[in-house]
Design an enzyme around this catalytic site. Structure first.
Site, PDB file in Angstrom:
ATOM      1  N   LEU A 183      40.060 -70.534 -58.742  1.00 29.65           N
ATOM      2  CA  LEU A 183      38.589 -71.040 -58.288  1.00 29.65           C
ATOM      3  C   LEU A 183      38.365 -70.006 -57.192  1.00 29.65           C
ATOM      4  O   LEU A 183      39.281 -69.661 -56.262  1.00 29.65           O
ATOM      5  CB  LEU A 183      38.753 -72.053 -57.842  1.00 29.65           C
ATOM      6  N   GLY A 227      44.082 -80.104 -73.198  1.00 31.70           N
ATOM      7  CA  GLY A 227      43.469 -81.369 -72.525  1.00 31.70           C
ATOM      8  C   GLY A 227      43.967 -82.631 -72.732  1.00 31.70           C
ATOM      9  O   GLY A 227      43.739 -83.483 -72.609  1.00 31.70           O
ATOM     10  N   SER A 228      45.582 -82.373 -73.118  1.00 33.42           N
ATOM     11  CA  SER A 228      46.157 -83.600 -72.971  1.00 33.42           C
ATOM     12  C   SER A 228      46.302 -84.619 -71.626  1.00 33.42           C
ATOM     13  O   SER A 228      46.289 -85.641 -71.786  1.00 33.42           O
ATOM     14  CB  SER A 228      47.722 -83.415 -73.430  1.00 33.42           C
ATOM     15  N   ARG A 256      32.802 -63.496 -60.492  1.00 38.43           N
ATOM     16  CA  ARG A 256      33.622 -64.806 -60.353  1.00 38.43           C
ATOM     17  C   ARG A 256      32.551 -65.661 -59.679  1.00 38.43           C
ATOM     18  O   ARG A 256      32.343 -67.174 -59.760  1.00 38.43           O
ATOM     19  CB  ARG A 256      34.629 -64.454 -59.917  1.00 38.43           C
ATOM     20  N   GLU A 307      53.853 -85.403 -66.726  1.00 36.74           N
ATOM     21  CA  GLU A 307      52.510 -85.119 -66.165  1.00 36.74           C
ATOM     22  C   GLU A 307      51.535 -86.136 -66.681  1.00 36.74           C
ATOM     23  O   GLU A 307      50.788 -86.440 -65.456  1.00 36.74           O
ATOM     24  CB  GLU A 307      52.247 -83.733 -66.827  1.00 36.74           C
ATOM     25  N   HIS A 361      50.898 -78.638 -62.092  1.00 34.95           N
ATOM     26  CA  HIS A 361      51.903 -77.576 -62.503  1.00 34.95           C
ATOM     27  C   HIS A 361      52.949 -77.894 -62.995  1.00 34.95           C
ATOM     28  O   HIS A 361      53.815 -78.899 -62.606  1.00 34.95           O
ATOM     29  CB  HIS A 361      52.007 -76.721 -60.984  1.00 34.95           C
ATOM     30  N   ASN A 369      45.343 -80.105 -58.504  1.00 33.12           N
ATOM     31  CA  ASN A 369      45.726 -79.627 -59.854  1.00 33.12           C
ATOM     32  C   ASN A 369      47.085 -80.218 -60.272  1.00 33.12           C
ATOM     33  O   ASN A 369      47.845 -80.765 -59.313  1.00 33.12           O
ATOM     34  CB  ASN A 369      45.882 -78.021 -59.607  1.00 33.12           C
TER      35      ASN A 369
HETATM   36  C1  GRF Z   1      49.875 -78.345 -68.234  1.00 35.10           C
HETATM   37  O1  GRF Z   1      51.209 -78.066 -68.307  1.00 35.10           O
HETATM   38  C2  GRF Z   1      49.483 -78.354 -66.772  1.00 35.10           C
HETATM   39  O2  GRF Z   1      50.826 -78.516 -66.060  1.00 35.10           O
HETATM   40  C3  GRF Z   1      49.215 -76.957 -66.594  1.00 35.10           C
HETATM   41  O3  GRF Z   1      48.447 -76.667 -67.840  1.00 35.10           O
HETATM   42  C4  GRF Z   1      48.794 -77.684 -68.744  1.00 35.10           C
HETATM   43  C5  GRF Z   1      47.715 -78.037 -69.263  1.00 35.10           C
HETATM   44  O4  GRF Z   1      48.093 -79.043 -70.439  1.00 35.10           O
HETATM   45  N1  GRF Z   1      48.274 -76.706 -65.427  1.00 35.10           N
HETATM   46  P1  GRF Z   1      46.980 -79.701 -71.111  1.00 35.10           P
HETATM   47  O5  GRF Z   1      45.692 -78.990 -71.541  1.00 35.10           O
HETATM   48  O6  GRF Z   1      46.436 -80.816 -70.299  1.00 35.10           O
HETATM   49  O7  GRF Z   1      47.362 -80.641 -72.528  1.00 35.10           O
END
Ligand code: GRF
Length: 227
Positions: free
Chosen positions: A94, A13-14, A66, A175, A110, A108
């Protein structure tokens, strides 16, 4: 308009934290209405608790399929008044039913420069391939994995032979900058999608962002004098 967010996470969850931090410091015009996890041990839940944000863990094992699980996710998201769904390390696909419920409002992040290196090992695959620029992508979510229209990407240099964790940390740091920025563009109503192509409209306050500067923008390893 203030975004009403549901953040879906499965782990650390960073990115959720970065979003919460940018809301707290006023840069991001949004409220996190709900953090939803499919794993009760996800650290994202503790982060939500610490921030005083509603949070819920739903167990896929409690549902026959699902579709039923995602229907419960949709119901929880709606009950909490969220209008935009942010995937932040959410490790499940999803269903079409979920996507239809929040059509065009699911994003999202990635850890690769899509369409290169989709899937679970984005950063590791980029390193194994030997690219010198890795990166990350914020994109709309469609029914294919890591496929929807790109909103913003950041390139991150790769140093040959470095530990994978160093590269991952560099990508993660970007990110945490581009995800809140993309959400703020959405909050300002400045994101237009035409087919696969997304355009971010200019700022309305007259503070124009400078045009594209002269290159090279990012060459790695760097150019040396004379080139
Ligand atoms: C991130 O690297 C994101 O790109 C991918 O999952 C990871 C999640 O990291 N989809 P965090 O849980 O937000 O730290």
């Amino acid at each position: 308009m203030t975004l009403q967010l549901a953040v879906l996470a499965s782990g650390n969850g960073s990115n959720l934290q970065a979003i919460l931090d940018r809301i707290a410091d006023g840069a991001l015009d949004a409220q996190v209405r709900l953090v939803l996890c499919n794993k009760p041990e996800a650290r994202a839940l503790a982060r939500a608790r610490a921030a005083g944000v509603a949070h819920l863990a739903l167990a896929p094992a409690d549902h026959p399929n699902r579709e039923s699980f995602d229907a419960a996710m949709v119901a929880a998201t709606r009950e909490h008044g969220a209008d935009t769904v942010v995937l932040a390390g959410y490790m499940r696909l999803l269903t079409p039913g979920f996507l239809a419920a929040f059509s065009g409002r699911v994003v999202n992040i990635h850890p690769a420069l899509l369409p290169s290196f989709p899937g679970l090992r984005g950063a590791a695959d980029a390193q194994d391939y030997g690219v010198t620029l890795a990166g990350c992508t914020v994109h709309f979510v469609d029914e294919q994995v890591d496929h929807g229209a790109v909103i913003v990407q950041a390139a991150v240099p790769v140093n040959a032979g470095e530990p994978l964790d160093d590269l991952k940390a560099r990508i993660h740091a970007m990110e945490h900058r581009i995800y809140p920025q993309a959400l703020q563009w959405l909050a300002e109503g400045r994101v237009r999608q035409e087919g696969r192509v997304v355009r971010v409209l200019p700022r309305l306050d007259g503070k124009a962002v400078a045009g594209i500067p002269d290159g090279p923008w990012l060459v790695w390893p760097p150019l040396e004098p004379g080139f």
